[in-house]
Every structure is written in C-alpha cells, then in structure tokens.
Write a protein that holds these residues in place. Sequence first.
Motif, PDB file in Angstrom:
ATOM      1  N   ALA A 140       1.584  -1.428   0.255  1.00  0.00           N
ATOM      2  CA  ALA A 140      -0.271  -0.534   0.040  1.00  0.00           C
ATOM      3  C   ALA A 140       1.227   1.280  -0.019  1.00  0.00           C
ATOM      4  O   ALA A 140       0.904   2.061  -0.989  1.00  0.00           O
ATOM      5  CB  ALA A 140      -0.902   0.124   0.946  1.00  0.00           C
ATOM      6  N   ALA A 141       2.278   1.429   0.581  1.00  0.00           N
ATOM      7  CA  ALA A 141       2.427   2.752   0.507  1.00  0.00           C
ATOM      8  C   ALA A 141       3.386   3.050  -0.352  1.00  0.00           C
ATOM      9  O   ALA A 141       3.239   3.534  -0.914  1.00  0.00           O
ATOM     10  CB  ALA A 141       4.020   2.362   1.804  1.00  0.00           C
ATOM     11  N   VAL A 142       3.609   1.241  -1.330  1.00  0.00           N
ATOM     12  CA  VAL A 142       4.476   1.448  -2.114  1.00  0.00           C
ATOM     13  C   VAL A 142       3.429   2.363  -3.150  1.00  0.00           C
ATOM     14  O   VAL A 142       3.878   2.931  -4.156  1.00  0.00           O
ATOM     15  CB  VAL A 142       5.370   0.717  -2.682  1.00  0.00           C
ATOM     16  CG1 VAL A 142       5.621   0.165  -4.507  1.00  0.00           C
ATOM     17  CG2 VAL A 142       6.672   0.128  -2.104  1.00  0.00           C
ATOM     18  N   ARG A 143       2.288   1.630  -3.547  1.00  0.00           N
ATOM     19  CA  ARG A 143       1.564   1.610  -4.575  1.00  0.00           C
ATOM     20  C   ARG A 143       1.298   3.185  -4.452  1.00  0.00           C
ATOM     21  O   ARG A 143       1.028   3.853  -5.761  1.00  0.00           O
ATOM     22  CB  ARG A 143       0.606   1.102  -4.442  1.00  0.00           C
ATOM     23  CG  ARG A 143       0.803  -0.529  -5.112  1.00  0.00           C
ATOM     24  CD  ARG A 143      -0.591  -1.230  -4.376  1.00  0.00           C
ATOM     25  NE  ARG A 143      -0.108  -3.003  -5.310  1.00  0.00           N
ATOM     26  CZ  ARG A 143      -0.742  -3.584  -4.933  1.00  0.00           C
ATOM     27  NH1 ARG A 143      -1.313  -4.163  -3.790  1.00  0.00           N
ATOM     28  NH2 ARG A 143      -0.108  -4.714  -5.793  1.00  0.00           N
ATOM     29  N   HIS A 144       0.570   3.689  -2.915  1.00  0.00           N
ATOM     30  CA  HIS A 144       0.207   4.867  -2.825  1.00  0.00           C
ATOM     31  C   HIS A 144       1.785   5.921  -3.167  1.00  0.00           C
ATOM     32  O   HIS A 144       1.680   7.269  -4.408  1.00  0.00           O
ATOM     33  CB  HIS A 144       0.248   5.410  -1.245  1.00  0.00           C
ATOM     34  CG  HIS A 144      -0.054   6.852  -1.237  1.00  0.00           C
ATOM     35  ND1 HIS A 144      -0.937   7.142  -0.848  1.00  0.00           N
ATOM     36  CD2 HIS A 144       0.493   7.921  -0.334  1.00  0.00           C
ATOM     37  CE1 HIS A 144      -1.169   9.255  -1.149  1.00  0.00           C
ATOM     38  NE2 HIS A 144      -0.051   9.181  -0.496  1.00  0.00           N
ATOM     39  N   ARG A 145       2.810   5.474  -3.550  1.00  0.00           N
ATOM     40  CA  ARG A 145       3.954   6.648  -4.043  1.00  0.00           C
ATOM     41  C   ARG A 145       3.474   6.852  -5.354  1.00  0.00           C
ATOM     42  O   ARG A 145       4.464   8.221  -5.242  1.00  0.00           O
ATOM     43  CB  ARG A 145       5.275   6.291  -2.569  1.00  0.00           C
ATOM     44  CG  ARG A 145       5.063   6.246  -1.436  1.00  0.00           C
ATOM     45  CD  ARG A 145       5.791   7.779  -1.147  1.00  0.00           C
ATOM     46  NE  ARG A 145       6.962   8.330  -1.667  1.00  0.00           N
ATOM     47  CZ  ARG A 145       8.208   8.232  -0.119  1.00  0.00           C
ATOM     48  NH1 ARG A 145       7.541   7.834   0.837  1.00  0.00           N
ATOM     49  NH2 ARG A 145       9.124   8.705  -1.323  1.00  0.00           N
ATOM     50  N   LEU A 146       3.862   5.684  -5.703  1.00  0.00           N
ATOM     51  CA  LEU A 146       4.148   5.539  -7.217  1.00  0.00           C
ATOM     52  C   LEU A 146       2.959   6.418  -7.709  1.00  0.00           C
ATOM     53  O   LEU A 146       2.617   7.637  -8.938  1.00  0.00           O
ATOM     54  CB  LEU A 146       4.060   4.797  -7.923  1.00  0.00           C
ATOM     55  CG  LEU A 146       5.577   3.228  -7.510  1.00  0.00           C
ATOM     56  CD1 LEU A 146       4.757   1.987  -7.429  1.00  0.00           C
ATOM     57  CD2 LEU A 146       6.729   3.929  -6.977  1.00  0.00           C
ATOM     58  N   ALA A 147       1.735   6.223  -7.558  1.00  0.00           N
ATOM     59  CA  ALA A 147       0.523   7.141  -7.408  1.00  0.00           C
ATOM     60  C   ALA A 147       0.487   8.510  -7.710  1.00  0.00           C
ATOM     61  O   ALA A 147       0.425   9.057  -8.250  1.00  0.00           O
ATOM     62  CB  ALA A 147      -0.997   6.467  -6.822  1.00  0.00           C
ATOM     63  N   VAL A 148       1.190   9.102  -6.185  1.00  0.00           N
ATOM     64  CA  VAL A 148       1.311  10.150  -6.372  1.00  0.00           C
ATOM     65  C   VAL A 148       2.515  10.680  -7.329  1.00  0.00           C
ATOM     66  O   VAL A 148       2.405  12.274  -7.674  1.00  0.00           O
ATOM     67  CB  VAL A 148       1.233  10.724  -4.330  1.00  0.00           C
ATOM     68  CG1 VAL A 148       2.400  12.116  -4.528  1.00  0.00           C
ATOM     69  CG2 VAL A 148       0.581  10.335  -3.854  1.00  0.00           C
TER      70      VAL A 148
END
Length: 153
Positions: A140-148
Amino acid sequence: MTSTVLCLTVAGEVTATVLPQTADEQWQLVREKIGGPADQGRYHRSALLHIHGTGARDQLDVNLSAWALASAWAGQDLPYWLYGDIVLTGPQYSDGSLAPLGTVCAGQVREAAEAVREVLLEWKGRAPASESAARSEILAAVRHRLAVQRPHA
C-alpha cells in the motif's frame, strides 16, 4: 549524457552505475552487482529487473523494496519473494545489449525504496500483526507513492 542503471540493495539503498557500451560488459556488470547468475523479470514495459538466479536456494536476504516495486508495476501481489541485490535496466535490445533505465522508472525505484524504508522505520515502534498484514502495508505504501509521483508512468 551518461547512460545509467540502478542497483537496489536488500537494505533499500539505490545507487546509479554507468552502463558499459558493449553487451558483454553490461552483462558482466549485472552479474557483479547481483553477485551471481542473472535471471530477468519484466514487471514494467520499460524496465528489466536482473535478479540473482539462485538467490532463494542460496538463502540470500529478501529484497522487500524490489518485491514491492515489482508487485506495484505488475498490478498484483507477487506470490514469491525477490532475493538479493537487484539491477534495473531498460529493455534488452535484439543484439543482447541493455537499454539504460528511463528517468520515470528510475524515479519510481527511488520512491518505492523510500516508501519501504519509512514503513520499516514505523515497525520499530509497532510490529505488523502478521506477515500478510506486513505485505499489505508495504504494498500500500509503495503503490501510494507511485500513484502520487505519476499515476500512469
């Protein structure tokens, strides 16, 4: 402009290395950086992950950052770990040589590694409830960072 590839260590450190010009030198660099035979994984259309070919058998450490990045790029939770240091390049050409890693993908590698480091720091004061919860939190943390960073890179 110098062509570079990235090395993502099991400690989550990201370092840039100059990509040699010939295919033989490039593959020698990959083997040196990962410490053994190389397998390739394609989890993004513009990147290759060069993974230690016997990392699991040799009991190398899990590379959480590489696993989470590959999972995010693949759009699914990989059911297997990635072991050891990983080299990231652009795609392979028909002559066997490797393209440099593009700037968008390189930025995502750095963002993913930073996100995993932040989660691991949080866990020093609060352990995850289970391995499944740990995987989910890291992803979740990685996906959020990549989406942002860039939603459709």
